[in-house]
Design an enzyme around this catalytic site. Structure first.
Site, PDB file in Angstrom:
ATOM      1  N   TYR A  53       0.809  -1.218   0.000  1.00  0.00           N
ATOM      2  CA  TYR A  53       0.000   0.000   0.000  1.00  0.00           C
ATOM      3  C   TYR A  53       0.840   1.266   0.000  1.00  0.00           C
ATOM      4  O   TYR A  53       1.960   1.261   0.480  1.00  0.00           O
ATOM      5  CB  TYR A  53      -0.925   0.007   1.221  1.00  0.00           C
ATOM      6  CG  TYR A  53      -1.939  -1.098   1.260  1.00  0.00           C
ATOM      7  CD1 TYR A  53      -2.254  -1.831   0.119  1.00  0.00           C
ATOM      8  CD2 TYR A  53      -2.590  -1.436   2.455  1.00  0.00           C
ATOM      9  CE1 TYR A  53      -3.188  -2.858   0.168  1.00  0.00           C
ATOM     10  CE2 TYR A  53      -3.525  -2.460   2.503  1.00  0.00           C
ATOM     11  CZ  TYR A  53      -3.814  -3.169   1.365  1.00  0.00           C
ATOM     12  OH  TYR A  53      -4.736  -4.173   1.415  1.00  0.00           O
ATOM     13  N   SER A 238     -12.967  -4.998   0.659  1.00  0.00           N
ATOM     14  CA  SER A 238     -13.797  -4.354  -0.367  1.00  0.00           C
ATOM     15  C   SER A 238     -15.278  -4.697  -0.218  1.00  0.00           C
ATOM     16  O   SER A 238     -15.936  -5.081  -1.188  1.00  0.00           O
ATOM     17  CB  SER A 238     -13.313  -4.729  -1.773  1.00  0.00           C
ATOM     18  OG  SER A 238     -13.699  -3.747  -2.721  1.00  0.00           O
ATOM     19  N   LEU A 240     -17.638  -2.781  -0.096  1.00  0.00           N
ATOM     20  CA  LEU A 240     -18.421  -1.873  -0.946  1.00  0.00           C
ATOM     21  C   LEU A 240     -18.010  -1.996  -2.411  1.00  0.00           C
ATOM     22  O   LEU A 240     -18.361  -1.156  -3.228  1.00  0.00           O
ATOM     23  CB  LEU A 240     -18.253  -0.419  -0.470  1.00  0.00           C
ATOM     24  CG  LEU A 240     -18.774  -0.116   0.936  1.00  0.00           C
ATOM     25  CD1 LEU A 240     -18.522   1.352   1.299  1.00  0.00           C
ATOM     26  CD2 LEU A 240     -20.269  -0.435   1.039  1.00  0.00           C
ATOM     27  N   GLY A 243     -16.204   0.846  -3.757  1.00  0.00           N
ATOM     28  CA  GLY A 243     -17.061   2.034  -3.710  1.00  0.00           C
ATOM     29  C   GLY A 243     -18.292   1.938  -4.580  1.00  0.00           C
ATOM     30  O   GLY A 243     -19.186   2.791  -4.503  1.00  0.00           O
ATOM     31  N   LEU A 245     -20.888  -0.005  -4.457  1.00  0.00           N
ATOM     32  CA  LEU A 245     -22.151  -0.196  -3.751  1.00  0.00           C
ATOM     33  C   LEU A 245     -22.658   1.061  -3.067  1.00  0.00           C
ATOM     34  O   LEU A 245     -23.786   1.087  -2.562  1.00  0.00           O
ATOM     35  CB  LEU A 245     -22.010  -1.340  -2.744  1.00  0.00           C
ATOM     36  CG  LEU A 245     -22.044  -2.733  -3.384  1.00  0.00           C
ATOM     37  CD1 LEU A 245     -21.491  -3.791  -2.450  1.00  0.00           C
ATOM     38  CD2 LEU A 245     -23.471  -3.084  -3.822  1.00  0.00           C
ATOM     39  N   GLY A 247     -23.263   3.578  -4.813  1.00  0.00           N
ATOM     40  CA  GLY A 247     -24.091   4.146  -5.872  1.00  0.00           C
ATOM     41  C   GLY A 247     -23.468   5.331  -6.577  1.00  0.00           C
ATOM     42  O   GLY A 247     -24.040   5.867  -7.536  1.00  0.00           O
ATOM     43  N   LYS A 248     -22.270   5.749  -6.154  1.00  0.00           N
ATOM     44  CA  LYS A 248     -21.686   6.982  -6.696  1.00  0.00           C
ATOM     45  C   LYS A 248     -21.194   6.849  -8.133  1.00  0.00           C
ATOM     46  O   LYS A 248     -20.929   7.861  -8.791  1.00  0.00           O
ATOM     47  CB  LYS A 248     -20.549   7.473  -5.806  1.00  0.00           C
ATOM     48  CG  LYS A 248     -19.353   6.542  -5.708  1.00  0.00           C
ATOM     49  CD  LYS A 248     -18.356   7.093  -4.681  1.00  0.00           C
ATOM     50  CE  LYS A 248     -17.190   6.141  -4.454  1.00  0.00           C
ATOM     51  NZ  LYS A 248     -16.296   6.625  -3.380  1.00  0.00           N
TER      52      LYS A 248
END
Length: 350
Positions: A53, A238, A240, A243, A245, A247-248
């Protein structure tokens, strides 16, 4: 905050694990400090990082996230006891990390020592293998036929696993790591490690960290059953789906600074027509029940039998507050039924 046992380690970890992979690209040292302080104040005691990372990974930024956590610890070493810190050794394939070579006994020793220096700590609570030496069905390779399992030399792979376990055992005996875990592994890989641990009296894996979400639920039921039966902590990453999920990204939106606005090592493989349809369905379910899409997705993940601690990530404090709040909002039976309807329609959208 609720807590669960980390496999057979005896450690009690918060049901929320603070992920750190955005620290160093999307987030600064100051951002990370604020996230850590807020998470600890909410009862989170589990922080996950990796030598790889931040993400997207690069030679220029390699190890920077560990250094950010290490900077926080340098300024307040007395708080090391307050966190259960997890890190990972990179698998093969990245030329700027040990020339892309497979994980070996030598590289385990090197990587552990380097992580300890960057993290400013004498020990790592949970040290994980980020991905296997063999090609595994992860990172956009989970579609049928993407991996030729018949080409795997299982004897050679097992010999490598034994060598890795022996090196991990050295680190455990030296007090550098407390417990060992896996990431992006399969039931076969997990069982090989368990067999070797028992046969040679070596450290037993206590956890499995795999991608798991409403858009990527492939580990249910087989791997999750395996983890429950063998008392292996299951740690979804993860939850989401990068990201999605939230909705963005619906209607081809790419908010500035969001994950999908960055170049991805494996491309944005989650961006499919069925992903959009599934996410739209989950957004509708969330709206109908007075939840945010993130709350819906995270509460669902937390409620799956076998899940020990869900790894969340955030690029700002609003997201972090929303994400942690989700774990105090158990879903009603009607919400679960409505979620299941969408999941049955789109079981593997990417």
């Amino acid at each position: 905050m609720n807590y669960s046992k980390l496999g057979r380690s005896g450690l009690a970890v918060s049901r929320v694990c603070l992920g750190s992979m955005t620290w160093g690209v999307q987030n600064t040292q100051q951002d990370a400090d604020e996230q850590i302080e807020f998470a600890l104040a909410q009862g989170v005691n589990f922080i996950d990082t990796a030598e790889l990372y931040p993400v997207p990974p690069s030679g220029e930024k390699y190890g920077h996230t560990e250094m950010i956590i290490g900077d926080w610890l340098r300024r307040q070493p007395e708080r090391r006891k307050d966190i259960i810190l997890a890190s990972k050794i990179v698998g093969p394939g990245l030329s700027y990390i040990r020339e892309g070579r497979k994980v070996s006994a030598e590289s385990v020793i090197q990587a552990v020592d380097a992580s300890l220096r960057r993290l400013n700590t004498d020990y790592i609570d949970l040290y994980q293998l980020h991905w296997p030496n063999r090609t595994s069905p992860h990172f956009a390779k989970h579609a049928v036929g993407r991996v030729n399992f018949s080409a795997t030399d299982t004897a050679a792979e097992t010999a490598q696993m034994l060598e890795i376990l022996q090196a991990l055992n050295t680190c455990v005996e030296q007090g550098k790591i407390r417990f060992c875990g896996l990431s992006n592994e399969t039931p076969w890989g997990l069982q090989q490690y368990l067999n070797l641990s028992e046969q040679y009296n070596l450290p037993r894996m206590v956890s499995m960290q795999n991608e798991f979400s409403l858009l990527h639920a492939k580990d249910w039921p087989y791997l999750l059953e395996h983890c429950v039966a063998e008392q292996i902590a299951y740690l979804p990453w993860s939850p989401l789906a990068g990201g999605a999920l939230s909705g963005k990204y619906l209607n081809n939106q790419r908010p500035a600074g969001s994950r999908w606005s960055f170049e991805q090592r494996n491309g944005i493989f989650r961006d499919t027509a069925n992903t959009a349809l599934a996410v739209a369905g989950y957004v509708d379910v969330a709206t109908a029940h007075g939840l945010t899409p993130c709350e819906l997705a995270l509460a669902w993940c937390d409620g799956v039998d076998g899940v020990t601690s869900t790894i969340i990530g955030a690029t700002n404090m609003l997201q972090l507050r929303e994400n942690i709040t989700a774990f105090s909002k158990p879903l009603s039976e009607q919400v679960k039924t409505d979620i299941a309807s969408v999941l049955n329609q789109y079981p593997a959208p990417f």
